[in-house]
Design an enzyme around this catalytic site. Structure first.
Site, short mmCIF file in Angstrom:
data_model
loop_
_atom_site.label_atom_id
_atom_site.label_comp_id
_atom_site.label_asym_id
_atom_site.label_seq_id
_atom_site.Cartn_x
_atom_site.Cartn_y
_atom_site.Cartn_z
CG ASN A 104 39.64 81.39 65.24
OD1 ASN A 104 40.17 82.22 64.52
ND2 ASN A 104 39.56 80.10 64.92
CB CYS A 129 38.15 84.90 56.46
SG CYS A 129 36.98 85.79 57.51
CE LYS A 168 47.66 77.67 59.76
NZ LYS A 168 46.98 77.15 60.98
CG MET A 222 37.58 70.96 84.83
SD MET A 222 37.43 72.49 85.79
CE MET A 222 36.64 73.55 84.57
CB CYS A 273 43.11 70.20 94.93
SG CYS A 273 42.13 70.21 93.40
CE LYS A 285 45.87 82.08 62.61
NZ LYS A 285 45.33 83.45 62.77
#
Length: 631
Positions: free
Chosen positions: A335, A544, A538, A78, A57, A503
């Site tokens: 994660n 961790c 990063k 949804m 839909c 990442k």
């Protein structure tokens, strides 16, 4: 929806809605596996723009709006989530247009092109439903939709279903739902006129504050409160060296609270972001130049694509890491592969609150266990599930917690510590010490651990492009990579989770959904905007909180961590610091089960970077009134 004897085969044309928009049968039971060999074949695109999942839909509603008006609504988890949206995106200009929501019975009547939205439940269990309004009359309304009935429309008719309507003396427009067990929420109309629309008040920033609280000390710490007759709780007590949620003895009576509004925002963000990460994953797999940035061994790329095609909906659990502050809710990362802390959030924090006598609010993780059970029941498991873990105390209680969920779902489960209990049989199957074949595996190891083995083997054998296949010898002990990449073993979480857990997905997300309210600006290269805001460096793969650097607006290093991921490629993410509450930096973690929000918890640290040694504490959901400042 259920098919009938006269249902057309999946993908067959049923008719045309206004604007000459095709409507297709969504009778999934009749789908031809040759035409739709994998999950990717079910993804619908028009002009290179993702419309949705064939032929549901939501796909039809988005496609109809795009064809007729040139705008689309955002990805949602949804169909009923559409009722929470307040804008659509005009594709050509990338501008936002207002979208108003009207409850069933509103004085503002639906118009041609309005979206009619059903709540989850009954006929539309779990998902809700959306249809396009094509005719509005005082006594009836006519709709075009997919995934309700699968019959061909009458010739010359551009609608498929008619619902009874009634206008009251006060001008309220009510639509009767034809299903006794379903509920119509209302309709959505693209207009700037907000009269009679559902209010969208500016969010009170006080409601996005995390509060610290303490419970009175009545000697609770001197009594045992976890049931060590349960294997997972006994293993947890052994690891923690006592009955406690946090390792800091001074914090045994402390917990944190967030408002109902913050919890609702967290739930909405979790469901929406899961969809965005899935969309970005598919995009990466379709663009080889982006996939290269994920630094994945060439030999497993084919297997990753196969996993995505065939196992898209087989995720059991995952975890989002968020910063929640009065400035908003922002996601740090997903994660999606080997999440942790779900036993603390799904079991221990609830038992802690009961033992310590906390009456304030309710447990943020109270539904996590039962939702995990539901996720396993939805999986394609038909036999024994083997849990593979390293010889690690934390992994052990997580493994046993998951074992209870698997058994509650009705499956037999065995926990295997290390690989020495496993061997190859004469037929090339991997068996445990009792001779049971490994067919279904849930692991605490990350996929990256197996990839490291593959990288080492490829370098040793100078193989770069051939597809990896485990080598076996009867009686020998298999390696981790042999188990996880064995063709006849279904591994949870699926191999494709390597993509959203990396990442490198973050800059892709930002490019696809720029300025999204839950995302932070992320890039593969440092740019002026990131320099001005401050940024975080990063590694694309890490665990961790290892090898992270925080750089402020003056280009000064605020904090950094060491680790084993320094050699990994890096990405840059906008600096958005965790809030400091009662001397701790507090990170909100939300958990999914089968890709849907299932609960939350917190991790805290004196450092600005949450790491492997950061503590868990209890998170409670409290009434908004506890957070609104009194005048």
């Amino acid at each position: 929806m259920k098919s009938s004897a006269s249902a057309r085969t999946f993908g067959e044309l049923l008719g045309y809605a206004p604007g000459n928009v095709a409507v297709y049968s969504s009778d999934y039971d009749s789908a031809d596996e040759h035409t739709y060999p994998n999950r990717s074949a079910y993804r619908s695109y028009l002009d290179g723009i993702y419309m949705g999942y064939k032929w549901q839909c939501v796909e039809f509603a988005r496609r109809w709006m795009y064809v007729n008006y040139g705008y689309i609504f955002d990805d949602i988890a949804m169909a009923y989530d559409i009722f929470e949206l307040r804008s659509v995106r005009e594709v050509s200009s990338q501008t936002r247009l207002p979208l108003q929501a009207y409850r069933n019975g509103a004085k503002q009547h639906p118009t041609v092109g309005s979206l009619l939205i059903w709540e989850e439940g009954g006929e539309f269990e779990e998902t809700g439903h959306v249809a396009i309004v094509v005719e509005v009359h005082p006594d009836k309304i006519r709709l075009a939709e997919q995934n309700v009935a699968h019959q061909t429309w009458p010739e010359g008719q551009n609608w498929c279903r008619e619902l009874k309507a009634k206008i009251t003396q006060d001008g309220d427009y009510w639509i009767e739902c034809s299903y006794s067990d379903a509920t119509i929420l209302g309709w959505m109309t693209q207009t700037a006129d907000s009269q009679y629309a559902e209010p969208t008040p500016a969010l009170n920033n006080d409601l996005l504050v995390i509060n610290a609280a303490t419970v009175a000390d009545t000697g609770q710490v001197n009594k045992s409160w976890l049931n060590i007759a349960n294997d997972d709780e006994a293993a947890y007590v052994d690891m923690m060296q006592g009955h406690k949620l946090t390792s800091n003895n001074a914090d045994q009576h402390r917990y944190f609270t967030i408002s109902h509004t913050a919890q609702h925002t967290l739930e909405h963000a979790t469901n929406e972001l899961h969809g965005l990460f899935m969309h970005a994953t598919d995009y990466v797999l379709q663009h080889p130049e982006l996939l290269q940035k994920f630094n994945l061994p060439e030999v497993v790329l084919t297997k990753i694509r196969q996993s995505w095609d065939n196992r898209l909906n087989q995720l059991i659990t995952s975890r989002f890491d968020f910063a929640l502050t009065p400035a908003g809710l922002k996601v740090y990362e997903y994660n999606c592969d080997s999440a942790s802390c779900y036993m603390e959030s799904g079991k221990v924090q609830g038992k802690w609150a009961k033992h310590f006598g906390v009456k304030h609010g309710y447990d943020a993780g109270q539904t996590l266990f039962k939702d995990l059970v539901k996720a396993w029941r939805k999986s394609e498991v038909t036999g024994i599930v083997h849990i593979l873990q390293d010889d690690d105390a934390e992994e052990h209680y997580h493994a046993l917690f998951m074992k209870h969920a698997i058994e509650a779902a009705g499956f037999e489960c065995k926990v295997i510590i290390g690989l020495q209990q496993l061997s190859w049989d004469a037929s090339g199957n991997i068996i445990d010490a009792a001779g049971d074949t490994l067919n279904y595996v849930w692991k605490t190891w990350s996929w990256e651990t197996a990839l490291d083995q593959i990288r080492q083997e490829c370098e040793a054998e100078q193989r770069q492009s051939a597809s990896f296949e485990p080598q076996w010898q009867a009686g020998a002990t298999p390696r981790l990579v042999d188990v996880l990449l064995r063709k006849n073993i279904m591994v949870f979480e699926p191999l494709w989770t390597l993509i959203p857990s990396n990442k490198a997905i973050l800059p892709v997300l930002w490019s696809l959904f720029p300025n999204h309210k839950f995302l932070l600006h992320s890039a593969f290269e440092l740019n002026d905007e990131l320099i001005q805001s401050g940024y975080v460096v990063k590694p694309i793969v890490g665990r961790c909180g290892a090898n992270i650097q925080l750089i402020d607006q003056q280009q000064q290093l605020i904090e950094k961590t060491s680790g084993h991921f320094a050699s990994q490629d890096q990405i840059y993410q906008q600096l958005f610091a965790l809030p400091k509450v009662a001397d701790y930096f507090v990170q909100i973690c939300s958990f999914t089960a089968a890709g849907k929000y299932a609960g939350a918890g917190v991790r805290v640290d004196k450092s600005m970077i949450i790491n492997g040694h950061s503590d868990c504490m209890a998170l409670r959901i409290s009434d908004d009134s506890h957070f609104i400042a009194k005048e």
